[in-house]
Motif scaffolding. Structure first.
Motif, PDB file in Angstrom:
ATOM      1  N   GLY A  95      41.428 -45.947  46.173  1.00 50.67           N
ATOM      2  CA  GLY A  95      41.941 -46.268  45.038  1.00 50.67           C
ATOM      3  C   GLY A  95      41.669 -45.340  43.739  1.00 50.67           C
ATOM      4  N   GLY A  96      42.170 -45.739  42.672  1.00 51.76           N
ATOM      5  CA  GLY A  96      41.551 -44.888  41.320  1.00 51.76           C
ATOM      6  C   GLY A  96      41.700 -45.532  40.021  1.00 51.76           C
ATOM      7  N   PHE A  97      40.679 -45.043  39.000  1.00 55.29           N
ATOM      8  CA  PHE A  97      40.931 -45.611  37.536  1.00 55.29           C
ATOM      9  C   PHE A  97      40.790 -44.605  36.559  1.00 55.29           C
ATOM     10  CE2 PHE A  97      36.529 -46.326  39.046  1.00 55.29           C
ATOM     11  CZ  PHE A  97      35.702 -46.136  38.229  1.00 55.29           C
ATOM     12  N   THR A  98      41.331 -44.942  35.594  1.00 55.28           N
ATOM     13  CA  THR A  98      40.884 -43.943  34.384  1.00 55.28           C
ATOM     14  C   THR A  98      40.773 -44.513  33.300  1.00 55.28           C
ATOM     15  OG1 THR A  98      41.627 -41.896  33.263  1.00 55.28           O
ATOM     16  CG2 THR A  98      43.321 -43.502  34.221  1.00 55.28           C
ATOM     17  N   ALA A  99      40.621 -43.898  32.064  1.00 52.15           N
ATOM     18  CA  ALA A  99      40.599 -44.554  30.788  1.00 52.15           C
ATOM     19  C   ALA A  99      40.822 -43.511  29.653  1.00 52.15           C
ATOM     20  CB  ALA A  99      38.815 -44.975  30.553  1.00 52.15           C
ATOM     21  N   GLY A 100      41.537 -43.822  28.705  1.00 55.48           N
ATOM     22  CA  GLY A 100      42.005 -43.146  27.543  1.00 55.48           C
ATOM     23  C   GLY A 100      42.073 -44.030  26.363  1.00 55.48           C
ATOM     24  N   THR A 110      46.588 -38.639  35.465  1.00 62.33           N
ATOM     25  CA  THR A 110      45.096 -38.406  36.005  1.00 62.33           C
ATOM     26  C   THR A 110      45.581 -39.732  37.465  1.00 62.33           C
ATOM     27  OG1 THR A 110      44.233 -38.507  33.915  1.00 62.33           O
ATOM     28  CG2 THR A 110      42.806 -39.173  35.685  1.00 62.33           C
ATOM     29  N   LEU A 111      45.999 -40.571  37.363  1.00 61.10           N
ATOM     30  CA  LEU A 111      46.126 -41.547  38.644  1.00 61.10           C
ATOM     31  C   LEU A 111      46.900 -40.773  39.664  1.00 61.10           C
ATOM     32  CD1 LEU A 111      46.447 -44.997  36.983  1.00 61.10           C
ATOM     33  CD2 LEU A 111      44.431 -44.217  38.116  1.00 61.10           C
ATOM     34  N   GLN A 112      47.996 -39.944  39.242  1.00 65.20           N
ATOM     35  CA  GLN A 112      48.866 -39.278  40.194  1.00 65.20           C
ATOM     36  C   GLN A 112      48.007 -38.011  40.819  1.00 65.20           C
ATOM     37  OE1 GLN A 112      51.851 -38.370  37.371  1.00 65.20           O
ATOM     38  NE2 GLN A 112      53.153 -39.686  38.297  1.00 65.20           N
ATOM     39  N   ALA A 113      47.064 -37.427  40.058  1.00 70.34           N
ATOM     40  CA  ALA A 113      46.313 -36.560  40.448  1.00 70.34           C
ATOM     41  C   ALA A 113      45.309 -37.103  41.565  1.00 70.34           C
ATOM     42  CB  ALA A 113      45.341 -35.870  39.538  1.00 70.34           C
ATOM     43  N   LEU A 114      44.640 -38.258  41.172  1.00 65.76           N
ATOM     44  CA  LEU A 114      43.726 -38.968  42.141  1.00 65.76           C
ATOM     45  C   LEU A 114      44.349 -39.380  43.521  1.00 65.76           C
ATOM     46  CD1 LEU A 114      41.656 -41.233  39.604  1.00 65.76           C
ATOM     47  CD2 LEU A 114      41.191 -39.104  40.867  1.00 65.76           C
ATOM     48  N   LEU A 149      50.003 -47.711  39.563  1.00 67.77           N
ATOM     49  CA  LEU A 149      49.459 -46.863  40.649  1.00 67.77           C
ATOM     50  C   LEU A 149      47.944 -46.862  40.873  1.00 67.77           C
ATOM     51  CD1 LEU A 149      50.096 -44.406  42.440  1.00 67.77           C
ATOM     52  CD2 LEU A 149      49.707 -42.990  40.735  1.00 67.77           C
ATOM     53  N   GLY A 150      47.354 -47.265  39.801  1.00 66.77           N
ATOM     54  CA  GLY A 150      45.683 -47.533  39.896  1.00 66.77           C
ATOM     55  C   GLY A 150      45.625 -48.352  38.563  1.00 66.77           C
ATOM     56  N   LEU A 151      44.187 -48.527  38.224  1.00 63.68           N
ATOM     57  CA  LEU A 151      43.718 -49.154  37.157  1.00 63.68           C
ATOM     58  C   LEU A 151      43.602 -48.092  36.052  1.00 63.68           C
ATOM     59  CD1 LEU A 151      42.146 -51.536  35.942  1.00 63.68           C
ATOM     60  CD2 LEU A 151      40.109 -50.430  36.776  1.00 63.68           C
ATOM     61  N   ALA A 152      44.381 -48.356  34.896  1.00 65.42           N
ATOM     62  CA  ALA A 152      44.292 -47.774  33.585  1.00 65.42           C
ATOM     63  C   ALA A 152      43.750 -48.508  32.669  1.00 65.42           C
ATOM     64  CB  ALA A 152      45.522 -47.056  33.272  1.00 65.42           C
ATOM     65  N   VAL A 153      42.565 -48.290  31.740  1.00 63.27           N
ATOM     66  CA  VAL A 153      42.015 -49.052  30.911  1.00 63.27           C
ATOM     67  C   VAL A 153      41.881 -48.253  29.447  1.00 63.27           C
ATOM     68  CG1 VAL A 153      40.662 -50.431  32.431  1.00 63.27           C
ATOM     69  CG2 VAL A 153      39.561 -48.537  31.443  1.00 63.27           C
ATOM     70  N   ASN A 154      41.938 -49.196  28.640  1.00 61.50           N
ATOM     71  CA  ASN A 154      41.857 -48.513  27.016  1.00 61.50           C
ATOM     72  C   ASN A 154      40.469 -48.345  26.727  1.00 61.50           C
ATOM     73  OD1 ASN A 154      44.668 -48.652  27.436  1.00 61.50           O
ATOM     74  ND2 ASN A 154      44.814 -49.934  25.819  1.00 61.50           N
TER      75      ASN A 154
END
Length: 184
Positions: A95-100, A110-114, A149-154
């Motif tokens: 799984g994946g997560f990102t922040a912006g 970014t989640l697509q890349a992961l 697609l995954g976790l995307a936090v602010n």
């Protein structure tokens, strides 16, 4: 039956990803699995062993300029030799997560890349399942970017919002729950 182990491999720039990783670990633990945090910036042999032995790997990186941060991308590139060619992570959950800073902020790329990285390794991807507000008013603050697609936090100068903190815990619970089913 032993509890599944979830490795949370991350690179954190400003600290938001490290905070999210810790909250994901809380969610994993609350669901009865073992969580191991792995900072990929200076990965030693024991870190690689943790990743190889884990039942699932959740990968986290900030979104910089529309993609994974270079610190995490370097980790991804290091797996291209024996881990990828020998299929060492084949059928491992991922799984994946990102922040912006912004609500969307190109975090999906970014989640697509992961996701593509995990697919190249033959892994099984786990996305986000929480439907946020306004569709589900009771989920106010959860899954703010509406990304599945995954976790995307602010992330901002004040850290993660309460909703993003809770979304991180929920995502950890989801991966742990599925790892329990997958490793029966």
């Amino acid at each position: 039956m032993t509890s599944p182990t979830i490795a949370i491999a991350y690179f954190s720039g400003s600290g938001a990803i490290a905070q999210s990783a810790e909250l994901i670990a809380e969610g994993v633990l609350s669901a009865g699995a073992e969580a191991k945090l792995v900072d990929v910036i200076d990965l030693r042999p024991d870190g690689w062993t943790t990743l190889h032995d884990a039942d699932a790997i959740i990968m986290g990186t900030p979104t910089y300029m529309g993609g994974p941060a270079s610190g995490f991308k370097a980790f991804m590139d290091q797996t291209g030799e024996s881990i990828w060619t020998d299929r060492l992570w084949e059928d491992k959950l991922a799984g994946g997560f990102t922040a912006g800073v912004n609500t969307a902020g190109d975090k999906l790329s970014t989640l697509q890349a992961l996701n593509v990285f995990a697919m190249q390794h033959g892994m099984i991807w786990i996305g986000q399942e929480v439907i946020g507000a306004p569709v589900m008013p009771e989920n106010e603050g959860l899954n703010l970017s509406g990304t599945f697609l995954g976790l995307a936090v602010n992330a901002n100068t004040k850290g993660l919002t309460e909703g993003c903190q809770e979304s991180s815990r929920i995502y950890g619970q989801r991966v742990a729950k599925l790892a329990k089913r997958w490793t029966r």
